[in-house]
Scaffold this motif. Structure first.
Motif, PDB file in Angstrom:
ATOM      1  N   GLU A 169      24.553 -42.656  -4.464  1.00  0.00           N
ATOM      2  CA  GLU A 169      23.948 -42.043  -3.281  1.00  0.00           C
ATOM      3  C   GLU A 169      22.650 -42.751  -2.915  1.00  0.00           C
ATOM      4  OE1 GLU A 169      24.355 -37.356  -3.954  1.00  0.00           O
ATOM      5  OE2 GLU A 169      23.935 -38.530  -5.760  1.00  0.00           O
ATOM      6  N   TYR A 170      22.256 -42.566  -1.631  1.00  0.00           N
ATOM      7  CA  TYR A 170      20.943 -43.046  -1.212  1.00  0.00           C
ATOM      8  C   TYR A 170      20.215 -41.937  -0.479  1.00  0.00           C
ATOM      9  CZ  TYR A 170      22.490 -43.491   3.656  1.00  0.00           C
ATOM     10  OH  TYR A 170      22.934 -43.211   4.919  1.00  0.00           O
ATOM     11  N   SER A 171      18.892 -42.040  -0.438  1.00  0.00           N
ATOM     12  CA  SER A 171      18.058 -41.096   0.303  1.00  0.00           C
ATOM     13  C   SER A 171      17.014 -41.894   1.067  1.00  0.00           C
ATOM     14  CB  SER A 171      17.363 -40.123  -0.657  1.00  0.00           C
ATOM     15  OG  SER A 171      16.450 -39.304   0.054  1.00  0.00           O
ATOM     16  N   ILE A 172      16.726 -41.462   2.319  1.00  0.00           N
ATOM     17  CA  ILE A 172      15.637 -42.112   3.075  1.00  0.00           C
ATOM     18  C   ILE A 172      14.499 -41.118   3.323  1.00  0.00           C
ATOM     19  CG2 ILE A 172      17.073 -43.871   4.163  1.00  0.00           C
ATOM     20  CD1 ILE A 172      16.999 -42.060   6.728  1.00  0.00           C
ATOM     21  N   ASP A 173      14.588 -39.932   2.675  1.00  0.00           N
ATOM     22  CA  ASP A 173      13.545 -38.927   2.893  1.00  0.00           C
ATOM     23  C   ASP A 173      12.978 -38.439   1.564  1.00  0.00           C
ATOM     24  OD1 ASP A 173      15.726 -37.529   2.011  1.00  0.00           O
ATOM     25  OD2 ASP A 173      16.080 -36.474   3.897  1.00  0.00           O
ATOM     26  N   PHE A 174      12.767 -39.376   0.656  1.00  0.00           N
ATOM     27  CA  PHE A 174      12.123 -39.100  -0.639  1.00  0.00           C
ATOM     28  C   PHE A 174      12.891 -38.071  -1.447  1.00  0.00           C
ATOM     29  CE2 PHE A 174       9.123 -40.420   2.603  1.00  0.00           C
ATOM     30  CZ  PHE A 174       8.687 -41.610   2.052  1.00  0.00           C
ATOM     31  N   GLY A 175      14.216 -38.135  -1.320  1.00  0.00           N
ATOM     32  CA  GLY A 175      15.057 -37.294  -2.156  1.00  0.00           C
ATOM     33  C   GLY A 175      15.363 -35.921  -1.587  1.00  0.00           C
ATOM     34  N   SER A 176      14.917 -35.632  -0.357  1.00  0.00           N
ATOM     35  CA  SER A 176      15.216 -34.322   0.236  1.00  0.00           C
ATOM     36  C   SER A 176      16.711 -34.188   0.527  1.00  0.00           C
ATOM     37  CB  SER A 176      14.434 -34.116   1.535  1.00  0.00           C
ATOM     38  OG  SER A 176      13.062 -34.165   1.285  1.00  0.00           O
TER      39      SER A 176
ATOM     40  N   PHE B 130      18.227 -44.773  10.855  1.00  0.00           N
ATOM     41  CA  PHE B 130      16.950 -44.080  10.712  1.00  0.00           C
ATOM     42  C   PHE B 130      16.666 -43.275  11.981  1.00  0.00           C
ATOM     43  CE2 PHE B 130      16.909 -47.727   7.935  1.00  0.00           C
ATOM     44  CZ  PHE B 130      16.395 -47.221   6.751  1.00  0.00           C
ATOM     45  N   PRO B 131      16.111 -42.069  11.850  1.00  0.00           N
ATOM     46  CA  PRO B 131      15.952 -41.202  13.025  1.00  0.00           C
ATOM     47  C   PRO B 131      14.904 -41.692  14.029  1.00  0.00           C
ATOM     48  CG  PRO B 131      14.974 -40.185  11.086  1.00  0.00           C
ATOM     49  CD  PRO B 131      15.697 -41.404  10.615  1.00  0.00           C
ATOM     50  N   LYS B 132      13.818 -42.313  13.551  1.00  0.00           N
ATOM     51  CA  LYS B 132      12.773 -42.782  14.472  1.00  0.00           C
ATOM     52  C   LYS B 132      11.925 -43.835  13.782  1.00  0.00           C
ATOM     53  CE  LYS B 132       9.681 -38.966  13.243  1.00  0.00           C
ATOM     54  NZ  LYS B 132       8.863 -37.862  13.719  1.00  0.00           N
ATOM     55  N   LYS B 133      10.982 -44.407  14.546  1.00  0.00           N
ATOM     56  CA  LYS B 133      10.109 -45.434  13.989  1.00  0.00           C
ATOM     57  C   LYS B 133       9.301 -44.876  12.816  1.00  0.00           C
ATOM     58  CE  LYS B 133       9.118 -48.132  18.161  1.00  0.00           C
ATOM     59  NZ  LYS B 133       8.030 -48.479  19.099  1.00  0.00           N
ATOM     60  N   GLY B 134       8.937 -45.749  11.909  1.00  0.00           N
ATOM     61  CA  GLY B 134       8.073 -45.307  10.816  1.00  0.00           C
ATOM     62  C   GLY B 134       8.354 -46.015   9.503  1.00  0.00           C
TER      63      GLY B 134
ATOM     64  N   TYR C 160       9.713 -46.017   5.736  1.00  0.00           N
ATOM     65  CA  TYR C 160      10.735 -45.341   4.935  1.00  0.00           C
ATOM     66  C   TYR C 160      10.820 -45.980   3.557  1.00  0.00           C
ATOM     67  CZ  TYR C 160      12.400 -43.418   9.376  1.00  0.00           C
ATOM     68  OH  TYR C 160      12.490 -42.763  10.567  1.00  0.00           O
ATOM     69  N   GLU C 161      11.290 -45.193   2.615  1.00  0.00           N
ATOM     70  CA  GLU C 161      11.718 -45.755   1.334  1.00  0.00           C
ATOM     71  C   GLU C 161      13.184 -45.418   1.167  1.00  0.00           C
ATOM     72  OE1 GLU C 161       9.142 -44.416  -1.840  1.00  0.00           O
ATOM     73  OE2 GLU C 161       7.378 -45.362  -0.927  1.00  0.00           O
ATOM     74  N   VAL C 162      13.980 -46.418   0.816  1.00  0.00           N
ATOM     75  CA  VAL C 162      15.375 -46.151   0.494  1.00  0.00           C
ATOM     76  C   VAL C 162      15.449 -46.005  -1.018  1.00  0.00           C
ATOM     77  CG1 VAL C 162      17.752 -46.956   0.652  1.00  0.00           C
ATOM     78  CG2 VAL C 162      16.127 -47.555   2.459  1.00  0.00           C
TER      79      VAL C 162
ATOM     80  N   HIS D  35      15.807 -46.746  -8.233  1.00  0.00           N
ATOM     81  CA  HIS D  35      15.205 -47.922  -7.604  1.00  0.00           C
ATOM     82  C   HIS D  35      14.866 -47.588  -6.156  1.00  0.00           C
ATOM     83  CE1 HIS D  35      15.530 -52.190  -5.875  1.00  0.00           C
ATOM     84  NE2 HIS D  35      14.409 -52.120  -6.540  1.00  0.00           N
ATOM     85  N   ARG D  36      13.771 -48.162  -5.661  1.00  0.00           N
ATOM     86  CA  ARG D  36      13.309 -47.870  -4.303  1.00  0.00           C
ATOM     87  C   ARG D  36      12.985 -49.170  -3.582  1.00  0.00           C
ATOM     88  NH1 ARG D  36       7.980 -44.860  -5.918  1.00  0.00           N
ATOM     89  NH2 ARG D  36       7.883 -46.735  -7.205  1.00  0.00           N
ATOM     90  N   ILE D  37      13.293 -49.220  -2.301  1.00  0.00           N
ATOM     91  CA  ILE D  37      12.798 -50.337  -1.482  1.00  0.00           C
ATOM     92  C   ILE D  37      12.065 -49.757  -0.275  1.00  0.00           C
ATOM     93  CG2 ILE D  37      14.562 -52.016  -2.203  1.00  0.00           C
ATOM     94  CD1 ILE D  37      15.890 -51.534   0.585  1.00  0.00           C
ATOM     95  N   ALA D  38      11.097 -50.526   0.228  1.00  0.00           N
ATOM     96  CA  ALA D  38      10.321 -50.091   1.397  1.00  0.00           C
ATOM     97  C   ALA D  38      10.901 -50.729   2.656  1.00  0.00           C
ATOM     98  CB  ALA D  38       8.863 -50.503   1.224  1.00  0.00           C
ATOM     99  N   VAL D  39      11.021 -49.926   3.719  1.00  0.00           N
ATOM    100  CA  VAL D  39      11.563 -50.396   5.005  1.00  0.00           C
ATOM    101  C   VAL D  39      10.695 -49.810   6.111  1.00  0.00           C
ATOM    102  CG1 VAL D  39      13.558 -50.251   6.559  1.00  0.00           C
ATOM    103  CG2 VAL D  39      13.937 -50.475   4.099  1.00  0.00           C
ATOM    104  N   LYS D  40      10.427 -50.597   7.141  1.00  0.00           N
ATOM    105  CA  LYS D  40       9.723 -50.049   8.311  1.00  0.00           C
ATOM    106  C   LYS D  40      10.590 -50.249   9.547  1.00  0.00           C
ATOM    107  CE  LYS D  40       4.925 -50.942   7.325  1.00  0.00           C
ATOM    108  NZ  LYS D  40       3.761 -51.698   7.760  1.00  0.00           N
ATOM    109  N   MET D  41      10.733 -49.177  10.318  1.00  0.00           N
ATOM    110  CA  MET D  41      11.401 -49.348  11.615  1.00  0.00           C
ATOM    111  C   MET D  41      10.304 -49.482  12.657  1.00  0.00           C
ATOM    112  SD  MET D  41      14.453 -47.208  13.351  1.00  0.00           S
ATOM    113  CE  MET D  41      15.695 -48.253  12.657  1.00  0.00           C
ATOM    114  N   VAL D  42      10.313 -50.607  13.361  1.00  0.00           N
ATOM    115  CA  VAL D  42       9.209 -50.889  14.299  1.00  0.00           C
ATOM    116  C   VAL D  42       9.701 -50.996  15.732  1.00  0.00           C
ATOM    117  CG1 VAL D  42       7.713 -52.001  12.618  1.00  0.00           C
ATOM    118  CG2 VAL D  42       9.458 -53.356  13.773  1.00  0.00           C
TER     119      VAL D  42
END
Lengths: 406, 150
Positions: free
Chosen positions: A329-336, A361-365, A367-369, A399-406
């Protein structure tokens, strides 16, 4: 100028100058030979490693990958971590290489030439996950002593060899056999010839598994020197320290093997869990067997900037020691919330499994996957560090990676 | 007018002299180029430099080993890098008790010698410069470089 050509032009006197000592029997040195002290100090060239690999230690050699370097289904040598406890053996003569099987629980000790092993027993090839017991150590708090591995001390290469079981059956072992312990040609850092840098092993049941190999090739070629040329014991799914390199001898023991780095706190965790920072006596430390469930996002590299509305394809690998991974599984909302990845079956038991997912992704900002694997017994990766232990083993936090939607 | 024989001889001699001078310059030059000592590659080996620069410190870091330059560093280099590299020290963080326990472990199992009067300055140096910091249960992600993914 190529170093090899260059060193051929050096006189013995110059070599002596650089080495700081006389080259004894220098006149007998073959023309194209140069002493190890002069060998190319560039570890990337020396071991054919990618320049992005990270050197943690150069004496002994320890080197790890970064998550994004491990994207291949089968790990090539250039991205494979190196974990050495001692000095790599020098001047290996394959034609004289032998493997001896001895110990309290063999009927009669027996020695095989390397050629004989290859010729007499059936060859098998498996993809086998090898992860250092201390992979992830750098995150522990309070910090744990040793090489500060981050995430890259794991690999899954294709190993070819003969089954240890076939060889042990050929030798003949007694029913009181409990453990096997390996011995190898690497040498102790202190130079003391009586000391072994490492001599570990596995219980007899693990030794008798189909996938436990006496391997002589990796990814279809001779095993690279840093990974155990010309013969390596490979015990997939267990701490990689059980997969002895430069193998010369296996002792079949009637008790738990007591070689170097089997006792004390080496490759052991507290038998009962402890609060972070607790001092634990050696007798309360238990040997690590199967590695825990874990996964890595190997694409994209952490730090990706993506355009608003763009979907992100992620992929990676998951493994679970002796077990299989049953869910990814993956999460983009810190495990929520968690979403399923597609997950492949392993190509054979103890091989890592490949996963992928397509993320919106829902909007700019920012994220951590986060990635979370669950094994066939329902155990998942924790989001924070798992149980603290004095030597910093078994960190399987997601494991986590950082992503930015710009 | 009939040229004077003597003058003709003089003119010939001076032309000959200039010619010989030119030849001397030409062959002398060629001889020099041909016999000029090529730069020895051995002298380019950076080994000598690295020996000379062993004490070099940049931004508070001892370049040759990576150690933080501080009181006790020399004793640490001398006693702690004979068997393993400096990297095994500098990547670790321990309390004074932790460093002491590590030294004792190396003495008991790894052939480390008695550090004698050096032990105190080494422990002071390590526990000051390589002390643990509280990292919590999970740290923020550090991104080395943001890049556009297409």
């Amino acid at each position: 100028m190529e170093r090899r050509k260059f060193t051929q032009k050096l006189s013995l006197a110059t070599m002596a100058g650089i080495l700081g000592t006389e080259v004894v029997f220098g006149h007998k040195m073959p023309q194209n030979y140069f002493p190890v002290g002069l060998q190319d100090p560039d570890p990337f060239k020396l071991f054919n490693k990618d320049k992005e690999m990270v050197v943690l230690n150069d004496k002994p050699w320890n080197m790890e990958a970064k998550a994004h370097l491990l994207n291949d289904d089968i790990t090539p040598n250039k991205y494979m971590f190196i974990r050495n406890n001692g000095k790599i053996p020098e001047n290996i003569d394959v034609s004289k290489w032998t493997l001896t099987i001895d110990g309290e629980s063999v009927k009669n000790p027996k020695t095989y030439a390397l050629d004989e092993l290859k010729r007499r027993f059936t060859k098998h090839t498996y993809q086998l996950t090898l992860e250092c017991g201390g992979n992830g150590r750098s995150e522990f708090n309070p910090p744990a002593k040793g090489n500060q591995w981050t995430v890259g001390a794991v690999s899954c290469a294709e190993w070819t060899g003969v089954q240890l079981r076939d060889v042990l059956e050929d030798v003949g072992i007694n029913p009181d056999a409990v453990y096997i312990g390996y011995h190898a040609a690497d040498t102790h850092l202190s130079g003391d010839p009586r000391k072994e840098p490492i001599s570990r092993g596995v219980p007899i049941a693990k030794a008798m598994q189909n996938e436990t190999l006496l391997a002589f090739s990796m990814n279809g070629k001779d095993i690279p020197l840093a990974h155990g040329f010309p013969l390596r014991l490979v015990c997939g799914g267990w701490p990689a320290s059980t997969s002895g390199k430069w193998l010369t001898r296996i002792s079949v023991r009637n008790k738990v093997h007591d070689g170097e780095k089997m006792g004390g706190s080496s490759y052991r965790v507290p038998c009962e869990t402890v609060a972070p920072g607790t001092k634990v006596d050696d007798e309360n430390m238990c040997i690590i067997e199967s590695m825990p469930v874990k996964s890595l996002i190997t694409f994209p590299k952490s730090g990706a900037l993506i355009k608003n509305g763009q979907t992100l394809q992620i992929n990676g690998h998951a493994w679970a020691g002796e077990l299989e991974v049953s869910k990814m599984e993956y999460s983009i909302d810190f495990g929520s919330t968690w979403h399923n990845c597609s997950l492949k079956e392993p190509s054979n038991r103890l091989a890592w499994q490949h996963f992928k997912a397509s993320i919106s992704f829902p909007k700019k900002g920012y994220y951590e996957v986060w990635a979370r694997a669950t094994d066939s017994q329902g155990q998942s990766q924790p989001m924070v560090l798992p149980g603290w232990n004095p030597k910093g083993y078994l960190n399987n936090a997601c494991h986590r990676i950082a992503v930015k939607m710009v | 007018m009939k040229p004077n024989f003597e003058e003709q001889i003089k003119a010939f001699v001076s032309v000959l002299a200039i010619f010989l001078l030119l030849m001397l310059v030409l062959f002398g030059g060629l001889f020099y180029v041909a016999n000029r000592k090529p730069k020895s590659h051995v002298e380019e080996v950076p080994v000598e430099d690295s020996v000379e620069d062993f004490d070099k410190v940049e931004n508070g870091i001892h370049v040759a080993t990576g150690f933080i330059d501080d009181k006790g560093m020399q004793a640490t280099i001398q006693n702690c890098t004979a068997c393993h590299s400096a990297k095994l020290v500098t990547q670790n963080r321990m309390s004074r008790e932790g460093w002491k326990a590590t030294i004792v472990w190396m003495q008991e199992t790894q052939n480390l010698w008695d550090l004698g009067t050096n032990e105190e300055p080494i422990l002071n140096y390590l526990s000051k410069n390589y002390a643990p910091t509280d990292k919590g249960r999970r740290q923020n992600l550090e991104v080395a470089e943001w890049y556009e993914l297409n």
